[in-house]
Design a protein around this motif. Structure first.
Motif, PDB file in Angstrom:
ATOM      1  N   MET A 131       6.765   6.399 -22.945  1.00 35.79           N
ATOM      2  CA  MET A 131       5.454   6.695 -22.359  1.00 35.79           C
ATOM      3  C   MET A 131       5.272   6.055 -20.995  1.00 35.79           C
ATOM      4  O   MET A 131       4.471   6.511 -20.187  1.00 35.79           O
ATOM      5  CB  MET A 131       4.353   6.158 -23.284  1.00 35.79           C
ATOM      6  N   ASP A 132       5.993   4.947 -20.770  1.00 37.19           N
ATOM      7  CA  ASP A 132       5.820   4.207 -19.513  1.00 37.19           C
ATOM      8  C   ASP A 132       7.191   4.039 -18.862  1.00 37.19           C
ATOM      9  O   ASP A 132       8.208   3.931 -19.551  1.00 37.19           O
ATOM     10  CB  ASP A 132       5.208   2.825 -19.819  1.00 37.19           C
ATOM     11  N   SER A 133       7.213   4.009 -17.533  1.00 36.09           N
ATOM     12  CA  SER A 133       8.498   3.860 -16.832  1.00 36.09           C
ATOM     13  C   SER A 133       9.182   2.555 -17.199  1.00 36.09           C
ATOM     14  O   SER A 133      10.397   2.429 -17.092  1.00 36.09           O
ATOM     15  CB  SER A 133       8.273   3.913 -15.318  1.00 36.09           C
ATOM     16  N   GLY A 134       8.386   1.541 -17.592  1.00 35.40           N
ATOM     17  CA  GLY A 134       8.956   0.254 -17.998  1.00 35.40           C
ATOM     18  C   GLY A 134       9.238  -0.680 -16.837  1.00 35.40           C
ATOM     19  O   GLY A 134       9.682  -1.812 -17.052  1.00 35.40           O
ATOM     20  N   ILE A 135       8.934  -0.265 -15.618  1.00 37.68           N
ATOM     21  CA  ILE A 135       9.360  -1.088 -14.473  1.00 37.68           C
ATOM     22  C   ILE A 135       8.552  -2.372 -14.318  1.00 37.68           C
ATOM     23  O   ILE A 135       8.942  -3.244 -13.555  1.00 37.68           O
ATOM     24  CB  ILE A 135       9.403  -0.294 -13.143  1.00 37.68           C
ATOM     25  N   ARG A 195       4.308   6.365 -10.314  1.00 34.59           N
ATOM     26  CA  ARG A 195       5.164   7.012 -11.318  1.00 34.59           C
ATOM     27  C   ARG A 195       4.353   7.402 -12.550  1.00 34.59           C
ATOM     28  O   ARG A 195       4.591   8.425 -13.180  1.00 34.59           O
ATOM     29  CB  ARG A 195       6.316   6.077 -11.700  1.00 34.59           C
ATOM     30  N   ASP A 196       3.378   6.564 -12.906  1.00 35.90           N
ATOM     31  CA  ASP A 196       2.510   6.872 -14.051  1.00 35.90           C
ATOM     32  C   ASP A 196       1.750   8.172 -13.811  1.00 35.90           C
ATOM     33  O   ASP A 196       1.649   9.032 -14.705  1.00 35.90           O
ATOM     34  CB  ASP A 196       1.536   5.696 -14.271  1.00 35.90           C
ATOM     35  N   ILE A 197       1.233   8.320 -12.597  1.00 33.54           N
ATOM     36  CA  ILE A 197       0.453   9.525 -12.276  1.00 33.54           C
ATOM     37  C   ILE A 197       1.362  10.756 -12.232  1.00 33.54           C
ATOM     38  O   ILE A 197       1.057  11.808 -12.794  1.00 33.54           O
ATOM     39  CB  ILE A 197      -0.287   9.348 -10.918  1.00 33.54           C
ATOM     40  N   VAL A 229       2.566  -0.935  -7.197  1.00 32.38           N
ATOM     41  CA  VAL A 229       2.188   0.313  -6.516  1.00 32.38           C
ATOM     42  C   VAL A 229       3.085   1.456  -6.998  1.00 32.38           C
ATOM     43  O   VAL A 229       2.613   2.551  -7.344  1.00 32.38           O
ATOM     44  CB  VAL A 229       2.288   0.127  -4.978  1.00 32.38           C
ATOM     45  N   ILE A 230       4.379   1.198  -7.049  1.00 36.45           N
ATOM     46  CA  ILE A 230       5.330   2.243  -7.466  1.00 36.45           C
ATOM     47  C   ILE A 230       5.117   2.608  -8.938  1.00 36.45           C
ATOM     48  O   ILE A 230       5.163   3.777  -9.324  1.00 36.45           O
ATOM     49  CB  ILE A 230       6.784   1.778  -7.206  1.00 36.45           C
ATOM     50  N   MET A 234       0.836  -1.195   0.000  1.00 37.20           N
ATOM     51  CA  MET A 234       0.000   0.000   0.000  1.00 37.20           C
ATOM     52  C   MET A 234       0.869   1.243   0.000  1.00 37.20           C
ATOM     53  O   MET A 234       2.017   1.223   0.464  1.00 37.20           O
ATOM     54  CB  MET A 234      -0.858  -0.053   1.260  1.00 37.20           C
ATOM     55  N   MET A 235       0.351   2.305  -0.557  1.00 32.97           N
ATOM     56  CA  MET A 235       1.033   3.599  -0.479  1.00 32.97           C
ATOM     57  C   MET A 235      -0.024   4.676  -0.266  1.00 32.97           C
ATOM     58  O   MET A 235      -1.116   4.611  -0.841  1.00 32.97           O
ATOM     59  CB  MET A 235       1.790   3.880  -1.780  1.00 32.97           C
TER      60      MET A 235
END
Ligand SMILES: C=CC1=C(C)c2cc3[nH]c(cc4nc(cc5[nH]c(cc1n2)c(C)c5CCC(=O)O)C(CCC(=O)O)=C4C)c(C)c3C=C
Ligand SMILES: [Fe+2]
Length: 425
Positions: A120-124, A196-198, A191-192, A74-75
């Motif tokens: 477009m995406d962090s890729g994680i 990061r997306d937001i 969650v991370i 959770m975050m």
């Protein structure tokens, strides 16, 4: 899914604020829980709990992440809104809705095409963004209803700034916020990724104010609500919660309905109280077992009320008027005296442990991200906390942050957005 913002270009100053590059910018301020992800890349059919393909429905009367069985990770992230008027706030809420709808159902990560542009995406999460039981729950703080967006007359009747209780040492940098986002998923990387997306898409609209990571044991999360998580004081925490599978009860305790004296737009939402509570674990671990149990009123291992056998046995305080079995100032007895008069203060707790290195004075920095939901903040959290003021547990805990928020009603379908009823009120 477009990465472009619809409305006017953001100002450079707000862009920098959002990126945290201006000094002090942040300080300015139902149904089946398992269903198949919408994305084509995932196989149809029933999905096992805790698989990466497990998805919570995004659309509905209420937001997911409140009665949803607690996920392992959770975050909490509180934001100051940088939007300068109502139109920009609407752009933000539409954007958040679109991202929540996508991320919670999953799909292929956008292809990396132009090496001269940021991806477009962090890729994680790799090529497939799996839903991973993700929920993203958005709440509004009382500061959102100041003069900026012309919303003051639509403020939920009980929304207020959290003020200190006697045992609090509130740190202003870990309190309040225009918005609070609760992100929960099976794994921390999901969650991370969602955070990061937001953040990537809202540099001109949001500045992070404070953030905390929480967890419960994996096996408790995998039990889908059947096994009660154990907190960092070693006690089962959440045993006496109301049954979230009982919609009538949830209407009675949790969701704002026509029964409350609230603006019409709030129907289906819920008041959220958040408290960051540090534990003095070094001292607790040197406290005799009997004293620990007396403080809570429950057995440490089984979670049973003192004098009873099983975790879910219900204490009868009328048969123990002097507190011979369960002390009169035991946490559970003060929190819920179980009388008809105190039934109006029942709430749903959805707490998570946190652990963040060490404090300035070299003590372990760990504790509880206490989160609870109720449809009446005064009768719920505030009344219960007032009953708990001065409890024996206070010697071992110190609330340091948090705030009061209102979890927005759910989004009906893809033609609607989070907070629409508020903006159109
Ligand atoms: C104002 C509300 C509450 C705060 C703040 C709070 C802090 C807090 N709680 C624990 C650990 C436990 N709490 C338990 C029960 C319990 N707690 C609250 C409310 C607050 N707790 C309620 C309403 C209840 C239920 C009481 C009942 O109905 O019998 C328990 C017992 C197991 C359980 O039912 O969950 C534990 C353990 C900590 C460590 C803490 C802050 C430091
Ligand atoms: Fe409690």
């Amino acid at each position: 899914m477009s990465d472009k913002n619809d409305a006017a270009q953001p100002s450079r100053r707000r862009l920098l604020q959002g990126l945290g590059m201006l000094g002090g910018a942040a300080a300015l301020g139902g149904g089946c829980p398992f269903h198949t992800a919408a994305a084509d890349s995932f196989s149809p059919g029933t999905v096992a709990p805790n698989s990466r393909q497990q998805a919570q429905p995004f659309y509905g009367d209420h937001q997911a992440g409140i009665v949803t069985p607690q996920q392992a990770s959770m975050m909490l992230v509180a934001f100051d809104v940088l939007a300068s008027d109502k139109a920009e706030l609407e752009r933000l809420l539409r954007l958040l809705t679109e991202r929540f709808a996508f991320l919670t159902q999953g799909g292929p990560a956008p292809a990396v095409t132009n090496p001269q542009l940021p991806p477009m995406d962090s890729g994680i999460l790799g090529a497939d963004i799996a839903p991973d039981n993700l929920t993203m729950t958005l709440s509004v703080g009382t500061s959102l209803f100041d003069e900026r967006f012309g919303l003051s007359k639509h403020k939920p009747a009980q929304l207020q700034t959290m003020t200190r209780f006697p045992n609090d040492s509130l740190d202003a940098e870990q309190c309040h916020g225009d918005l609070l986002l609760q992100i929960c998923a099976n794994t921390q990387d999901t969650v991370i990724h969602a955070l990061r997306d937001i953040i990537k898409r809202t540099p001109d609209l949001l500045a992070v104010r404070w953030r905390r990571d929480g967890f419960i044991a994996d096996h408790a999360a995998r039990s889908n609500g059947k096994e009660t998580p154990i907190n960092l004081l070693g006690f089962k925490d959440g045993t006496a919660n109301p049954d979230t599978h009982n919609p009538a009860l949830m209407n009675q305790l949790l969701w704002v309905t026509d029964e409350q004296q609230e603006p019409a737009w709030t129907r289906g939402g819920s008041y959220q109280a958040v408290r960051i509570i540090r534990f003095h674990v070094e001292m607790w671990d040197r406290t005799p077992l009997g004293e620990q149990q007396t403080i809570f009123g429950r057995e440490k291992l089984s979670g049973a009320p003192l004098g009873m056998k099983n975790e879910h046995d219900v204490p009868d305080y009328s048969k123990d008027p002097d507190g011979d079995l369960i002390a009169l100032d035991a946490h559970i007895r003060l929190a819920n005296p179980r009388t008809p008069e105190t039934d109006s203060s029942l709430m749903l707790r959805r707490g998570y442990s946190y652990s963040s290195g060490i404090t300035g004075s070299g003590q372990l920095d760990m504790g509880l991200l206490f989160v609870c939901y109720q449809h009446d903040l005064a009768k719920g959290f505030i009344t219960v906390q007032q009953r708990l003021n001065g409890e024996a547990l206070e010697e071992y805990i110190r609330p340091i942050g948090g705030g009061y928020f209102f979890a927005l009603p759910g989004v009906a379908d893809k033609n609607h957005y989070l907070g629409q009823s508020l903006l159109q009120a």
